[in-house]
Every structure is written in structure tokens, then in C-alpha cells.
Design an enzyme around this catalytic site. Sequence first.
Site, PDB file in Angstrom:
ATOM      1  N   LYS A  35       0.856  -1.184   0.000  1.00  0.00           N
ATOM      2  CA  LYS A  35       0.000   0.000   0.000  1.00  0.00           C
ATOM      3  C   LYS A  35       0.894   1.238   0.000  1.00  0.00           C
ATOM      4  O   LYS A  35       1.761   1.378   0.859  1.00  0.00           O
ATOM      5  CB  LYS A  35      -0.905   0.000   1.230  1.00  0.00           C
ATOM      6  CG  LYS A  35      -1.906  -1.143   1.266  1.00  0.00           C
ATOM      7  CD  LYS A  35      -2.719  -1.118   2.548  1.00  0.00           C
ATOM      8  CE  LYS A  35      -3.672  -2.306   2.635  1.00  0.00           C
ATOM      9  NZ  LYS A  35      -4.772  -2.226   1.668  1.00  0.00           N
ATOM     10  N   ARG A  74      -9.586 -12.329   1.235  1.00  0.00           N
ATOM     11  CA  ARG A  74     -10.387 -13.398   0.620  1.00  0.00           C
ATOM     12  C   ARG A  74      -9.630 -14.719   0.604  1.00  0.00           C
ATOM     13  O   ARG A  74     -10.243 -15.787   0.605  1.00  0.00           O
ATOM     14  CB  ARG A  74     -10.816 -12.969  -0.778  1.00  0.00           C
ATOM     15  CG  ARG A  74      -9.696 -12.777  -1.771  1.00  0.00           C
ATOM     16  CD  ARG A  74     -10.132 -11.965  -2.978  1.00  0.00           C
ATOM     17  NE  ARG A  74     -10.349 -10.560  -2.642  1.00  0.00           N
ATOM     18  CZ  ARG A  74     -10.782  -9.647  -3.510  1.00  0.00           C
ATOM     19  NH1 ARG A  74     -11.050  -9.987  -4.756  1.00  0.00           N
ATOM     20  NH2 ARG A  74     -10.959  -8.394  -3.142  1.00  0.00           N
TER      21      ARG A  74
END
Length: 491
Positions: A272, A347
Site C-alpha cells: 500500500k 479473501r
Amino acid sequence: MAIQLSDKPLLEWAGDTLAIALFEDAVELTGELGSLDEKFAGILKELITEEEFTGKANSTVFTRVSSNIPVRKIILVGLGKTEAFKIETLRRAAAAVGKVGKKQKSKVIGLSFPLWNNDPTASAQAIAEGLQLALYQDNRFKSDPEDKGSQVETVELLGFAGQEAAINRANQIVSGVILARQLVAAPANSVTPITMAETAQQIAQDYGLQIEILEQEDCEKLGMGAFLGVALASDLPPKFIHLTYKPEGTPKRKLAIVGKGLTFDSGGLNIKGAGSGIETMKIDMGGAAATLGAAKAIAQIKPNVEVHFISAVTENMISGKAMHPGDILTASNGKTIEVNNTDAEGRLTLADALVYTDKLGLDAIVDLATLTGANVIALGDDIAGLYTPDDALAGQLEQAASESGEKIWRMPLEEKYFEGLKSGIADMKNTGPRPGGSITAALFLKQFVKDTAWAHLDIAGPVWADKENGYNGPGATGYGVRLLVDWVLSE
């Protein structure tokens, strides 16, 4: 803060601060309120007129009164229009009163609210929840807490005598919400996978739940390649948490709550960057925090429902051991996943958690996760996205959302969008194209539930509040606990 129940008539109450709720455009003082205003020498009417108080939802006005009146302070709070009166209205109005009372250094508040739906039990519970959630303060990490002044010590609910069970239920649920808030708010050097496992063990010890903590080698034996792929780069061991509440006798339902548990998300090798909010990524275990909070509440309430609380907990870090973009992972159901973005890691952890949960022979599974920014773009900060192919389960969750005040909105599971997840060298990729990103994330999760009714809640928006919002102050909200508790308790 203590919440006391009183059958004392409004006209006879005397004390520090009296709080009265009024509906919008129905602030005329008739009946008991007219008599009270007469007793108070017209102060109520004067306050309404001078402050132009109309009863708009959550609006408040405050005044101090002279020494010859049996109360020292008065708070009026608006309930909005009568046709829009919901149980959440009471929760938010109680929060508004609590905040004004604290600001004005009220020690004891007498609170006069109407019943919702002629239901004193639900009304008392909602009021107690709103008060406690609004007045909760988290000063754990301050050497000199800023907010150390006068606190509200007691709130008397006038006209609610005999509702002790409702207050007890509120206390049980709020304890779970506060646990979730504390876990989400704490920094990643304070709440780690080890901390989360210890918290689960403490809940099990305190309330008699069954617990199993799967260590890395246990997960390896179960073939949890997706979860362990994310965990590779962290120096901290992954923890797979499975708490179980079992009632006495035969349960009427068997359910599971599965929470995403990334105690910190750097993005991995797809790190990020600046402006990405990486410093806030302690919140990426908000789903697991709500799962443990719900476990704490359910364990105290003791419903006739078997509930499994499951979370695969790790960090998503950067090191020479980290999974690479382009790696292929094999989940515990044998499906292969091309990792085209290491920052779509939640996920991957949920994939193995869902496969594990699906094998337990349950009636329904609800997972919740701070999964996608796309869901925040679609629904904003207050509303979680609901994704499920099961209409009955969707209806149960929507009803629970209405009762708890934790908002959800059902989103489409457009199967055609799964085309965007197809890989040329594996069964699927972990991310698809930018459009419909929250839908493709849910479709990815759907591949790991075979035999059980399932719903996914994307809670990336409501898990954190940037500013004060009703009974949520700035910071962690504990979102999901009350919604899930209401779902478990629903018939």
C-alpha cells in the site's frame, strides 16, 4: 454508569437532570407534560419557544433551572416524526441525551421516553444500549486521558420498572460490542494473531465455550494453502480460531460466524503506497473482532442455538518469505488460485476458513470482512454490503439489521462477473477487473462454500467512524456484533 428502573411518575421525579423525549411538530405540552410545565413554572414551554425546538430527530436543547424547582437541569431530545419512529430512534435519542448529560456534568439523569410498538422490553434494551455505547471511552493508550472530567453515574428509566432482564440483555450485548471496539482500535503492535487467540481462550474460559486453536502445522495438515500463503511473510505465527457455543439439549439451529482476521495489512509485495491509509490497517481484523464480540455476547445470553465462531488470523507483511504476485496457492478444497494482487489477501484467508466451516454440517454461515474499498464507494461509511444467493438467509439478516440499527444493503451476485476472475493457469485469480470489485470478491468467496446456506457481509465502511455518528464516537464502532446477535436470536 448504572441504569436503574423506576415506576415513579414523571411529575414526582426529583434529581439532577430530567430528560424528556418529544416527537417532531408535536411539542405542545399537554396532559402530563402540561402539568409538569406548570409545576416547573413554565420552563419547558419557554425552552421550546426560545430555542425553537421542533423535536427533529436527535436534536437537543438544554437549560439549567432555579433552585426552587425539584430538578437542576432539563434536556429535551427530539424523536423525529411519529410515522418514522423505530427502535433505532430510541437508541440514538438515548445516546444524544447521554452526551449532553456528560457535557453538562450531570451525575444522575431521569429519562422519560415513550415506548416503541408498545414494547417496554425492546424499548428499555434499546435505550440502555444507546446510553452505554455513546458514553463508552477508550483511554487505554493515553498517559493522561483528556476526558477525565465528570461522568454520568446513574440513569433512571422512568416508567420501566420490572425490565431488569432487558437491561441485562443490553449489558451482555454491549460487552461484546465494546470488546470488538477495543480489538479494532488497538494498534497492530498490541493486537496480534497471538493476542486474538488469547482473547478467544479467555472468552472460552470465562463463559464455558469450547475452543480449538489450530497452529500452523495443523493448518498445513488440512491443506490451508491460501491462508498460509498470506501468513508466509509475518514473523508472528498464524492462528486459526474456532470457538463453539453449544446449548443444553438439542439446538434449534446450528450457525457459524466467520470473521476476516488480518491484524495488519501492509498489502504484501503489492505494498500500500502513500495516501493509501496503510496506517489505518489495524482495522483489517474488524470481522474477527465482531466474531469474538458476538461470541462473548452469545455465551452470556445462552440461546438454544449452536454457534461456531471462526477466524483465520494472521498479518499480511513483507519479507523475503512473502508470497509473490503471480504465485499459485492451493486452498483446502483443492481449488488453485493465481495471486495477481497480494493486497487482496483477506479473501485468501477466508477461503480456507469457509471450506473448514462448510464441513461442520451447519444450517447457515455468515462471514463478515473489511474486504473491499469498492463496497465503500458503493454504499458509503454507514452501510455494509450483503451478498448471498439465499433469499431466506438474506431476509433473516435484513430483519436483524432493522432491529439492531446496523445497516445492510443486499447487493447482486452477478454470476457473469466471475468471468473476470478466470485464470489461464489456475482455477481462478484472486482479483478481477476494477468494475464490480465488491461483487467479484463475493463471487470468489462463494467458490469455497458447497453445502451450506451462506452470506457475506462486506463491512469495510461501517467498521470505523471518522467522526461522531449517533452512539458511535470517532474510531472503532464494533459494527456487526449487534446485527449478528439479533440474527442468532431470531426465530
